[in-house]
Scaffold this active site. Structure first.
Site, mmCIF file in Angstrom:
data_model
loop_
_atom_site.group_PDB
_atom_site.id
_atom_site.type_symbol
_atom_site.label_atom_id
_atom_site.label_comp_id
_atom_site.label_asym_id
_atom_site.label_seq_id
_atom_site.Cartn_x
_atom_site.Cartn_y
_atom_site.Cartn_z
ATOM 1 N N ASP A 46 87.011 144.414 33.674
ATOM 2 C CA ASP A 46 86.059 144.777 34.731
ATOM 3 C C ASP A 46 85.511 146.185 34.489
ATOM 4 O O ASP A 46 84.650 146.655 35.233
ATOM 5 C CB ASP A 46 86.652 144.605 36.133
ATOM 6 C CG ASP A 46 87.840 145.508 36.410
ATOM 7 O OD1 ASP A 46 88.295 146.210 35.480
ATOM 8 O OD2 ASP A 46 88.321 145.511 37.564
ATOM 9 N N LYS A 114 94.022 138.653 33.872
ATOM 10 C CA LYS A 114 94.729 139.891 34.211
ATOM 11 C C LYS A 114 94.395 140.266 35.646
ATOM 12 O O LYS A 114 93.237 140.104 36.068
ATOM 13 C CB LYS A 114 94.335 141.047 33.276
ATOM 14 C CG LYS A 114 94.991 142.365 33.672
ATOM 15 C CD LYS A 114 94.790 143.440 32.629
ATOM 16 C CE LYS A 114 93.462 144.155 32.712
ATOM 17 N NZ LYS A 114 93.204 144.816 34.013
ATOM 18 N N GLU A 116 95.411 143.377 38.824
ATOM 19 C CA GLU A 116 96.023 144.686 39.054
ATOM 20 C C GLU A 116 97.051 144.636 40.185
ATOM 21 O O GLU A 116 96.821 144.009 41.221
ATOM 22 C CB GLU A 116 94.927 145.703 39.404
ATOM 23 C CG GLU A 116 93.937 145.914 38.272
ATOM 24 C CD GLU A 116 92.889 146.991 38.580
ATOM 25 O OE1 GLU A 116 92.952 147.626 39.659
ATOM 26 O OE2 GLU A 116 92.006 147.189 37.727
ATOM 27 N N GLU A 179 98.652 151.897 32.697
ATOM 28 C CA GLU A 179 97.481 152.778 32.583
ATOM 29 C C GLU A 179 97.762 154.149 33.206
ATOM 30 O O GLU A 179 98.246 154.238 34.354
ATOM 31 C CB GLU A 179 96.271 152.122 33.274
ATOM 32 C CG GLU A 179 95.010 152.998 33.181
ATOM 33 C CD GLU A 179 93.715 152.253 33.457
ATOM 34 O OE1 GLU A 179 93.728 151.026 33.643
ATOM 35 O OE2 GLU A 179 92.660 152.941 33.470
#
Ligand code: KIV
Length: 260
Positions: A46, A114, A116, A179
């Site tokens: 994204d 994926k 988050e 991340e």
């Protein structure tokens, strides 16, 4: 010819000590570059919102944007595992919405999705539909406003990041993106989970790395601390287009060879 990467084969790379090389792609061209360079995993991220649409955050990206991009990337990407990102708002209403959105991405050609955060119920539902899931903890860009900006995570409460990663590992994600967390924290998490950790701004001890296509090719205006430019793309392309402009203005292009 190398063999086709799958979610189980990427998972198995950790046990065999092979680093997982991951890159984002958003269209046929970036997919082709990733395919030819022989990366292991391609993510239709994204981050398309940032590097393709020029937006500050990823929040404006729609599911249809990722579906369309996945279809294009799929035409070029054959050997790497193709993962598609669930964008903001496409899985936050609960497990049913997470499955519905994931199915749309798989129909477009993704081989895994994926999402988050440690949204365990949503991830379990998606996995029950037979869809491999990649987790993502630490700085999760869709929560940028909750974090108060683009900030390194896990400094004040490292245990929260460790717990989230372990919870994801235990419910069976095939890999976890870490991340913007301190390298030592990423090292500890990598030693505690069975699946490969894929770092971006998380140091060298992760089991693999992911980078944004435009960052490694120097196509973005600014270079992030977590990224390295392996080419000066912006300058190279700008120079080429400027040469083209000069030749058109001076009637040098097209030549006889370019004419019919
Ligand atoms: O969208 C994206 O590019 C990502 C990577 C940075 C992991 O989520």
């Amino acid at each position: 010819m190398a063999s086709k990467h799958t979610a189980p084969s990427v998972f198995a790379m950790k046990a065999s000590g092979q680093k997982v090389v991951c890159l984002t792609a958003y269209d046929f061209f970036s997919g082709l570059v990733a395919e030819r360079a022989g990366v292991d995993l391609v993510l239709v991220g994204d981050s398309i919102g940032n590097v393709v649409f020029g937006e500050e955050t990823t929040l404006g990206v729609e599911l249809d944007d990722i579906v369309r991009a996945t279809r294009s990337v799929k035409r070029a990407v054959k050997e790497p595992l193709l993962v598609a990102d669930l964008p903001f708002g496409s899985y936050h209403l609960g497990p049913a919405q997470a499955v519905e959105s994931s199915v749309a991405l798989m129909k477009a050609g993704a081989e895994a999705v994926k999402l988050e955060g440690a949204l365990l119920e949503e991830i379990e539902a998606v996995r029950r539909a037979g869809i491999p899931v990649m987790g993502h903890v630490g700085f999760t860009p869709q929560s940028v406003h909750a974090f108060g900006g683009f900030r390194v995570q896990g400094k004040s409460d490292p245990q929260a990041v460790i717990d989230a990663a372990i919870a994801l590992d235990e419910i069976g994600v095939f890999s976890i993106v870490l991340e913007l967390i301190p390298a030592e924290l990423a090292k500890e998490i990598s030693s505690k989970v069975t699946c490969p950790t894929i770092g971006i701004g998380a140091g060298v001890h992760c089991d693999g790395q992911i980078q944004v296509f435009h960052d490694v090719l120097g196509m973005a205006e600014k270079t992030h601390k977590h990224a390295k430019r392996y080419a000066q793309g912006l300058e190279i392309f700008q120079q080429a287009i400027s040469n083209y402009s000069d030749e058109v203005r001076n009637s040098v292009f097209p030549t006889v060879e370019n004419s019919f």
